[in-house]
Write a protein that holds these residues in place. Structure first.
Motif, short mmCIF file in Angstrom:
data_model
loop_
_atom_site.label_atom_id
_atom_site.label_comp_id
_atom_site.label_asym_id
_atom_site.label_seq_id
_atom_site.Cartn_x
_atom_site.Cartn_y
_atom_site.Cartn_z
N THR A 1 0.84 -1.20 0.00
CA THR A 1 0.00 0.00 0.00
C THR A 1 0.87 1.25 0.00
O THR A 1 0.48 2.27 -0.56
N ILE B 1 2.49 1.62 -3.57
CA ILE B 1 1.53 2.14 -4.55
C ILE B 1 1.54 3.67 -4.52
O ILE B 1 1.54 4.32 -5.56
N THR C 1 -6.54 -6.00 -10.33
CA THR C 1 -7.44 -4.87 -10.56
C THR C 1 -7.51 -4.00 -9.31
O THR C 1 -7.44 -2.77 -9.39
N LEU C 2 -7.63 -4.65 -8.15
CA LEU C 2 -7.77 -3.89 -6.91
C LEU C 2 -6.52 -3.09 -6.58
O LEU C 2 -6.60 -2.00 -6.02
N LEU C 3 -5.35 -3.64 -6.93
CA LEU C 3 -4.11 -2.96 -6.57
C LEU C 3 -3.57 -2.09 -7.70
O LEU C 3 -2.62 -1.34 -7.51
N GLY C 4 -4.14 -2.22 -8.87
CA GLY C 4 -3.72 -1.37 -9.98
C GLY C 4 -2.36 -1.75 -10.52
O GLY C 4 -1.63 -0.89 -11.03
N ALA C 5 -1.97 -3.02 -10.43
CA ALA C 5 -0.69 -3.46 -10.97
C ALA C 5 -0.80 -4.94 -11.29
O ALA C 5 -1.56 -5.65 -10.64
N SER D 1 0.42 4.72 -17.25
CA SER D 1 -0.69 4.00 -16.63
C SER D 1 -0.76 4.42 -15.17
O SER D 1 0.15 4.21 -14.40
N ARG D 2 -1.86 5.07 -14.81
CA ARG D 2 -1.96 5.64 -13.47
C ARG D 2 -2.50 4.60 -12.50
O ARG D 2 -3.60 4.09 -12.67
N PRO D 3 -1.72 4.29 -11.51
CA PRO D 3 -2.20 3.30 -10.55
C PRO D 3 -3.29 3.86 -9.66
O PRO D 3 -3.53 5.06 -9.63
N ILE D 4 -3.98 2.99 -8.96
CA ILE D 4 -5.09 3.40 -8.10
C ILE D 4 -4.57 4.10 -6.84
O ILE D 4 -3.39 4.05 -6.53
N ASP D 5 -5.47 4.76 -6.14
CA ASP D 5 -5.13 5.33 -4.84
C ASP D 5 -5.71 4.44 -3.76
O ASP D 5 -6.79 3.88 -3.93
#
Ligand SMILES: Nc1nc2c(ncn2[C@@H]2O[C@H](COP(=O)(O)OP(=O)(O)OP(=O)(O)O)[C@@H](O)[C@H]2O)c(=O)[nH]1
Lengths: 93, 757
Positions: B101, B104, B134-138, B169-173
């Motif tokens: 976390t 990220i 999908t949840l972690l954006g990677a 590619s923008r990862p999630i927050d």
């Protein structure tokens, strides 16, 4: 000037004379209510997953009674009795 | 193209295993600048793209409390690796994802590696990697680092992520509770307004709310920094009022909340009552009653195997060195250079090379203890005892390693988290009796206490432990006052070690010792050789060649007298009974006379050889006394006299400063049997006995040998690990002082109470 550093955290009055993690016997499970002690100690434990409301199982004590072994979030973690005394818990089994 | 990739992960998640699987043997181990944390780097090529891989130190978080955390964080922020490969232990996902976390939020392109899939399956965990991705954006790649399954796919993914770099590619927050998000927004807005293009706004705001000192210092330097910090203070106060805890705790709690939410969606436990074999094994190995005896048994086995099995190749190396020395001295003409090469370099390094098998054996066993996970239990079992000296249970590990060699043991103090603990452990480590001291004990104890050698040697080990504990207590109450770090130790599951990893670990540490031989010991041996070689011209008071001629003359005379006597007796007895010589020689009378004669002749010749030998010893002693080494020994003689030592022992101790093993070869030189002696050498033993050393002095010599600075390489290691000359010099001074004091104690009280006489 705002003080960013909080050197020690006193347990709040609600828990200051209640049950502590080192009071649990092997096999018993407790829920963390609050962690006291030095900032560094608290944060280390929190990073290791021992946050408020986490369920902790006391697995066993070392041959010389100290430290103790806990199961937290599915893995095994060891801390000393004197530190476990700073963790207020409620027994849940 | 060339890409930089960084491997990040918790301790023990298999980072090193994956690093090795990616880079193969092409790797380089060094240090991070300014700190003693290992820096491993390597490379590999994939589809004509080159990858430089760096193995970041294993950490549980990026809070920058420890040196490791600071390094990992600085590298990720400043060096901006093209891809961050985050290794997580699939069998312990929840805790491992905590670091994820934070990674990220650093916003670097990431690949997440689910390692130890075999263990997860065994535990009955079914992980939906796609949902997790999908949840972690990677991207999330399941692998088994140990068998190499999934590594090819991982390489491909790293390449893909590296090349898509331009696509941004923008990862999630990670989302926090609403009240925290509101405060984060306020801080972020001010940060964005400050116009620092390169700043990671989200990361910085989160760190500010976490009261991260380093981030605060950076922000203060920005335009409008003070205003941002004021807002931060208001936000933190607000959060503390709402949540009744500090910002850091609240945010960490929220991170775990996020992780739990994610895991609920993608992990299914199929075997809720799978047997936890590791826990069963642990029930026995850390058992209330059996834990300590089993540990003691393991330690005993470790020594038994190290010294018994290790002694087999020792003999081979020894013969190899002697063979080499003979070949070279036969091939080269007598010259200073030949002596330098044979007696100085080969002899000196060879005397230490014989310990290689012992040392490698010990490191191999330590690697087994580490790779199986038993080392963590050693810390668990021993913490109660180590806590007494103000140390962490883990500090026991470098202490045991000290029995093998103090150099890697001192390097091993890196496993400790706090600088104070590291320094304390470094300072007491030299008292653990390393294997290099053993030959000295064997030689001296064998010469003076042949009946009780084992007991004497064993007491040296015990004395060393007592000295370490006592000094530890003393230091932790005086110069190193203060708390040791809280003891928070993960106990990983037991594992079957792989041969590859055992060999690699053994080699990495053993290589340090080989390096020591090639550098410090080589230079030291040559130096000592030079001190013993120069000046080449010495004036002796006694004329040894005349004395030798005298001895030879007396011997010749005695021998001819004896022969003449024999002949006349033969004549006399023959004439009584026999007329013929042949007949007489068969008789018992002749036999008797002849036997008598032969016996006398042999003993005469033995006495002669001994006389020559002891003359030679005295001559070598006299010569050495005139060489530089002897003169230095003489200078120190008055200082060591109260300990019962003569100039010989003082020379031996001085040379022992380079490396303890050299004490043995120095005695060899001093007693004229050459440098390449083994402990059982009769020449040295008789030399020691006849040199006037008393058994009491021998004991105080052993005590001194045990306690004073082990060797130059140890000094170098202490300097390297403490980073300052002041602790290094303190260590030398303290150990010399303690050695002197206790050796004097032995000599003084031994004298009063008439021990050993
Ligand atoms: N069962 C299993 N064990 C593994 C796997 N990968 C690594 N291991 C084992 O896990 C242990 C730790 O691996 P390392 O590669 O040393 O871990 P690390 O993260 O580098 O550890 P530190 O150097 O202590 O930070 C070793 O005993 C490995 O053999 C795997 O996929 N499956």
């Amino acid at each position: 000037m705002f003080n960013f550093n909080k050197p020690r955290h006193q347990l709040s009055n609600d828990y200051s004379d209640g049950l502590r993690l080192n009071d649990l016997k092997p096999g018993e499970i407790g829920r963390v209510l609050e962690i006291g002690g030095s900032e560094q100690f608290r944060l280390r434990l929190i990073e290791m997953g021992l946050t408020k409301d986490t369920e902790v199982c006391v697995d066993k004590f070392a041959p010389l009674r100290d430290p103790m072994e806990l199961i937290v979030r599915g893995y095994h973690l060891s801390i000393r009795g004197q530190d476990a005394q700073k963790i207020a818990v409620e027994r849940i089994n | 193209m060339r890409y930089n990739i960084a491997i990040a992960g918790n301790p023990n998640c298999g980072k090193t295993t994956i690093f090795n699987a990616l880079t193969g043997a092409r790797q380089h181990v060094g240090n991070w600048p300014g700190v003693t944390v290992e820096r491993k780097s390597g490379k590999y090529t994939q589809a004509e793209h080159k990858f430089d891989v760096i193995d970041l130190p294993g950490t549980y978080s990026l809070a920058a409390f420890s040196a490791e955390e600071t390094i990992a964080r600085q590298y990720l922020i400043n060096d901006k690796p093209d891809v961050v490969v985050n290794i997580v232990d699939a069998s312990n996902l929840e805790r491992n994802l905590f670091l994820t976390t934070q990674l990220i939020e650093l916003g670097r392109p990431m690949v997440i590696v689910l390692n130890m899939m075999d263990m997860a399956t065994e535990k009955g965990l079914e992980i939906d990697a796609d949902t997790l991705a999908t949840l972690l954006g990677a991207p999330v790649i399941p692998v088994v680092g140990r068998s190499g399954a999934g590594i090819d796919l991982l390489k491909e993914k790293i390449l893909r992520v590296a090349r898509e770099l331009s696509l941004k590619s923008r990862p999630i927050d990670i989302t926090y509770p609403r009240d925290i998000e509101a405060e984060l927004e306020q801080v972020s807005a001010l940060l964005t307004a400050s116009g620092d293009e390169n700043r990671l706004v989200r990361w910085t705001s989160v760190k500010l709310l976490e009261s991260d000192k380093q981030t605060r210092d950076e922000v203060r330097a920005l335009k409008g920094g003070e205003a941002i910090l004021e807002q931060t203070a208001r936000s933190i106060e607000h959060i503390e009022r709402l949540f009744k805890d500090v910002g850091r705790a609240v945010i960490s709690h929220a991170r775990y909340g996020f992780i739990q939410g994610a895991l609920r969606e993608c992990v299914v436990e199929t075997l809720p009552d799978a047997v936890d074999y590791s826990r069963r094994v642990d029930r026995l190995l850390t058992n209330r009653w059996l834990g300590l005896p089993i540990f003691a048994l393991f330690m005993w086995l470790m020594f038994k195997v190290t010294f018994d099995l290790g002694s087999i190749p020792m003999g081979w190396i020894d013969s190899g060195v002697v063979f080499l020395m003979n070949v070279i001295s036969a091939a080269l003409p007598q010259s200073m250079f030949a002596s330098l090469l044979v007696d100085g370099a080969i002899g000196g390094v060879g005397a230490i090379a014989v310990f290689l098998p012992n040392i490698f054996m010990l490191f191999f066993i330590i690697a087994i203890l580490e790779d199986t996970g038993y080392m963590a239990r050693v810390a668990f079992i021993m913490d109660r005892i180590m806590h007494n000296i103000g140390l962490h249970g883990k500090a026991f590990i470098p202490m045991i390693m000290g029995f093998g060699c103090n150099v890697p043991a001192i390097m091993g103090t890196r496993i400790l988290e706090s600088r104070r603990d590291r320094i304390l452990t470094v300072l007491i480590n030299p008292f653990m009796s390393c294997s290099a001291r053993l030959p000295v004990y064997v030689l001296v104890a064998g010469a003076f206490f042949p009946e009780n050698a084992a007991t004497v040697i064993f007491s040296m080990y015990i004395l060393g432990i007592v000295a370490a504990i006592g000094s530890g207590k003393l230091f932790s109450k005086t110069i190193l006052k203060g708390m040791s770090k809280p003891f928070v130790l993960e106990l990983p599951p037991y594992q079957r070690p792989t041969l590859r990893s055992l060999v690699l670990h053994t080699w990495e540490r053993g290589f340090l010792f080989i390096q020591k031989m090639g550098t410090v010991i080589l230079v030291g041996s040559v130096l000592i050789w030079a001190l013993g070689y120069f000046p080449t011209q010495v004036d002796l008071e006694r004329d040894y060649s005349a004395e030798r001629a005298q001895v030879n003359q007396v011997y010749d005379q005695d021998l001819s007298d004896l022969t003449a006597k024999f002949k006349s007796s033969v004549q006399a007895s023959k004439s009584v009974y026999h007329s013929e010589m042949v007949e007489y020689k068969a008789s018992s009378g002749y036999q008797e006379l002849n036997d008598q004669y032969q016996t006398l002749r042999t003993s005469l010749s033995e006495a002669h050889t001994n006389q020559l030998y002891s003359l030679r010893q005295q001559e070598v002693g006299d010569i050495t006394e005139q060489k530089w080494i002897g003169r230095i020994g003489k200078v120190f003689e008055p200082i060591v006299a109260p300990l019962g030592f003569s100039w010989r022992e003082s020379v031996a101790l001085i040379t022992g400063f380079v490396a303890k093993e050299i004490v043995v070869s120095t005695f060899g030189v001093l007693f004229g049997v050459g440098a390449n002696v083994d402990e059982g050498n009769l020449g040295v033993i008789s030399g020691l006995r006849s040199s006037g050393m008393t058994p009491l002095a021998a004991l105080s010599f052993l005590v001194f040998t045990l306690l004073y600075t082990p060797c130059l390489a140890t000094v170098a290691a202490i300097k390297r690990e403490t980073g300052t000359w002041s602790y290094t010099l303190f260590s030398i001074g303290y150990s010399l002082g303690l050695a002197y004091l206790l050796a004097f104690g032995v000599q003084y009280f031994g004298g009063i109470f008439n021990w050993l006489s």
